[in-house]
Scaffold this active site. Sequence first.
Site, PDB file in Angstrom:
ATOM      1  CB  CYS A   2      12.346   7.407 -15.554  1.00  0.00           C
ATOM      2  SG  CYS A   2      13.308   7.372 -14.058  1.00  0.00           S
ATOM      3  NE  ARG A  27       4.368   5.167 -18.340  1.00  0.00           N
ATOM      4  CZ  ARG A  27       4.722   3.930 -18.656  1.00  0.00           C
ATOM      5  NH1 ARG A  27       5.731   3.362 -18.072  1.00  0.00           N
ATOM      6  NH2 ARG A  27       4.075   3.267 -19.582  1.00  0.00           N
ATOM      7  CD1 TRP A  75      11.186   5.763  -8.904  1.00  0.00           C
ATOM      8  CD2 TRP A  75       9.106   6.486  -9.153  1.00  0.00           C
ATOM      9  NE1 TRP A  75      10.407   5.118  -7.994  1.00  0.00           N
ATOM     10  CE2 TRP A  75       9.126   5.539  -8.115  1.00  0.00           C
ATOM     11  CE3 TRP A  75       7.882   7.082  -9.477  1.00  0.00           C
ATOM     12  CZ2 TRP A  75       7.983   5.168  -7.413  1.00  0.00           C
ATOM     13  CZ3 TRP A  75       6.755   6.700  -8.787  1.00  0.00           C
ATOM     14  CH2 TRP A  75       6.811   5.762  -7.760  1.00  0.00           C
ATOM     15  CG  ASN A  99      13.115   6.198 -18.762  1.00  0.00           C
ATOM     16  OD1 ASN A  99      13.427   7.250 -18.220  1.00  0.00           O
ATOM     17  ND2 ASN A  99      11.951   5.995 -19.352  1.00  0.00           N
ATOM     18  N   GLY A 100      16.139   3.547 -16.816  1.00  0.00           N
ATOM     19  CA  GLY A 100      16.840   2.286 -16.561  1.00  0.00           C
ATOM     20  C   GLY A 100      17.989   2.521 -15.600  1.00  0.00           C
ATOM     21  CD  GLU A 481      -1.803  -9.785  -1.632  1.00  0.00           C
ATOM     22  OE1 GLU A 481      -2.154  -9.437  -0.494  1.00  0.00           O
ATOM     23  OE2 GLU A 481      -1.892  -9.036  -2.614  1.00  0.00           O
ATOM     24  CE  LYS A 485      -4.825  -7.898  -4.336  1.00  0.00           C
ATOM     25  NZ  LYS A 485      -3.894  -7.562  -3.336  1.00  0.00           N
ATOM     26  CD  GLU A 488      -7.921  -5.507  -2.175  1.00  0.00           C
ATOM     27  OE1 GLU A 488      -7.030  -6.158  -2.761  1.00  0.00           O
ATOM     28  OE2 GLU A 488      -7.750  -4.341  -1.789  1.00  0.00           O
ATOM     29  CG  HIS A 504      -6.707 -26.969  14.913  1.00  0.00           C
ATOM     30  ND1 HIS A 504      -6.628 -27.941  15.899  1.00  0.00           N
ATOM     31  CD2 HIS A 504      -5.547 -27.059  14.222  1.00  0.00           C
ATOM     32  CE1 HIS A 504      -5.466 -28.560  15.824  1.00  0.00           C
ATOM     33  NE2 HIS A 504      -4.790 -28.049  14.807  1.00  0.00           N
ATOM     34  CE  LYS A 600      -2.640   1.426  -5.712  1.00  0.00           C
ATOM     35  NZ  LYS A 600      -2.588  -0.044  -5.669  1.00  0.00           N
TER      36      LYS A 600
HETATM   37  O1  M6R Z   1      -0.026   1.862   0.445  1.00  0.00           O
HETATM   38  P1  M6R Z   1      -0.004   0.728   1.443  1.00  0.00           P
HETATM   39  O2  M6R Z   1       0.820  -0.405   1.008  1.00  0.00           O
HETATM   40  O3  M6R Z   1       0.383   1.207   2.807  1.00  0.00           O
HETATM   41  O4  M6R Z   1      -1.504   0.245   1.525  1.00  0.00           O
HETATM   42  C1  M6R Z   1      -1.893  -0.723   2.442  1.00  0.00           C
HETATM   43  C2  M6R Z   1      -3.249  -1.291   2.102  1.00  0.00           C
HETATM   44  O5  M6R Z   1      -4.231  -0.289   2.150  1.00  0.00           O
HETATM   45  C3  M6R Z   1      -3.263  -1.919   0.698  1.00  0.00           C
HETATM   46  O6  M6R Z   1      -2.283  -2.896   0.594  1.00  0.00           O
HETATM   47  C4  M6R Z   1      -4.639  -2.550   0.408  1.00  0.00           C
HETATM   48  O7  M6R Z   1      -4.834  -3.646   1.220  1.00  0.00           O
HETATM   49  C5  M6R Z   1      -4.733  -2.925  -1.071  1.00  0.00           C
HETATM   50  N1  M6R Z   1      -5.995  -2.525  -1.597  1.00  0.00           N
HETATM   51  C6  M6R Z   1      -4.541  -4.375  -1.312  1.00  0.00           C
HETATM   52  O8  M6R Z   1      -4.806  -4.770  -2.602  1.00  0.00           O
END
Ligand code: M6R
Length: 605
Positions: A2, A27, A75, A99-100, A481, A485, A488, A504, A600
């Site tokens: 929001c 946002r 939101w 908001n909140g 993860e 990160k 990427e 292994h 994204k």
């Molecule tokens: O919007 P989603 O969570 O479905 O997206 C899935 C992946 O495309 C997303 O998590 C992607 O791996 C990111 N770039 C990770 O940082």
Amino acid sequence: MCGIVGYLGEKNTKQILLDGLKELEYRGYDSAGIAVLQNGEFSNYKAIGKLINLEKKTKDFVTEGFAVGIGHTRWATHGKPTELNAHPHLGESSYIVHNGIIENYAQLKKELISDGVTFLSQTDTEVIVHQFEKNLKTQKNAFKAFEKTINELDGAYAILLTTKSEEDTIFFAKHGSPMLVGINSEYEKFFASSDTPLIEHATQVNYFEDGDYGFVNSKEISIFDKDAKKKKAIFTNLSQNKLSAQKDGFRFFMEKEIYEQSDVIADTLMGRLSDDEVIFDEFDKSLFDDGINEIKLCACGTSYHSALSASYLFERYSKIRTSVEIASEFRYREPIMCKDTLFIVISQSGETADTLETLKMAKKAGLKTLVICNVDNSSMVRLADATILTRAGIEKGVASTKAFATQVTIFWMLSLYIAKLRDSLKNEEIIRQISLLREVPASVKVTDEMHEKLKRLSKRYLHGHGFFFIGRDIFFPLALEGALKLKEISYLHAEGYPSGEMKHGPIALADPELFTIALLPEHLHYEKSKSNVEELSARDSTICAISSQEFDKADDFIRISKCKDYMLEFFEMMVVVQLLSLEISVRLGNDVDMPRNLAKSVTVE
Ligand code: M6R
């Protein structure tokens, strides 16, 4: 999430409010509205969907001369994104934006209904304006009524209120949600939930602190602190650079989003925890009974990693069989789908094509479906039987951070929710875990000391022939993860691996040019994980250990705080691997927020 704007002055109030809301669009929101009080009369407009809809509705509305106005982008949290639920909310002669989340709204609403008040919306916000008007009848003026109202609220809020009983005034209060007031040499006053709407209007701003409340009119700004003591506004110059304002002074959106995790997790938890149970108002508990014997989780990328984390929590706490699938694989492998399976998809965007397709498959096969998502009204939210919104706010960095943090938080809560339904955990243990959950916002707060250490350390990890992030149990998905990160945004090769699996095969790669980032939680399989790291150290791999326990076999050591439980260690380590990746990427001069080849939202298969 929001957004709030407010204006008091003689310029074009409508346009200032609409322009301000436009600056908050990034946002994310699902409805918007404004209310303007001029010459003793209110004008109020609301529209669902994009701001263009509100602009169309207000096309013939003209504001001239002095007016006070408030505006909001919503939101949805309590109640669907409808016009009735959109802000500003009306009492009899006052409007409010908020908001909140008001945690005690249900109790207040019950009392107001028994006093004869009729509610138009399903929101928690509407109780505030009715409560204010109730207090107006007994207090000596509008300010006293507002002050009393604020004292009666539990939860988080940033509030603006306008009322016919004091036409030239805006009342405000802030606790847990951001808000600032801006001024200029023309005696105008501007409010907003972040800097950007104020740029080019205000020259100086005062950021309210938690507990602040008060009122403004054209002559004065009166601020009171949480102890009702009058305080002076502290005005600072407002930078007129919009992009940097959106980043709140951070270098990158990803950095800002890592720092925001504490606040968004608090939002994720808000209203969903009592002392001894997790509450999800958004679905009926029958979603998990009626012959459900298994949970299948399906997602991509980071969301897949959070799903993997969930599988450990669901089996450990909820004692329910759980399997996890990569969506792009699942859709083509002719999977067997049984009706005793609850199908859960996880997606930050709610639009990822592969995940969406698996949801369609599950629906077609007659399975019950649930989506864990950050974007209300997204395709997955519209399709699934039930939704849990993660409330992370819009995430701009392509490399997902706060979305992951809120997804794991939801899964931890959900595992306890199911545990209660299935009677698989003792009540004392649920109570203990709920109190741990409340500590997560604090545990993900970034300290200057930690960030500085990671900035320094990053320069040693810019080369080499690869990284292994290793962990056991739920720290394995975190290792995955961490590796995702890093690759990427740094474009360096990184893999996540279960610590016990290195011997292994992958251990053949070990040499000083192989960097191992070892996750060593004190409270989960510490000794076993330690021996796996020692095996790598003995083969001269360069080790960076993350732990609260001193580890002398590591080349580098990142100390997290001593936690009460492995899940709090999980969240602290999550922040470390996110920041480490960020700082390596910065040193390599990469585009942190928009890394090459990535989008994204991946809406193609
Ligand atoms: O919007 P989603 O969570 O479905 O997206 C899935 C992946 O495309 C997303 O998590 C992607 O791996 C990111 N770039 C990770 O940082």
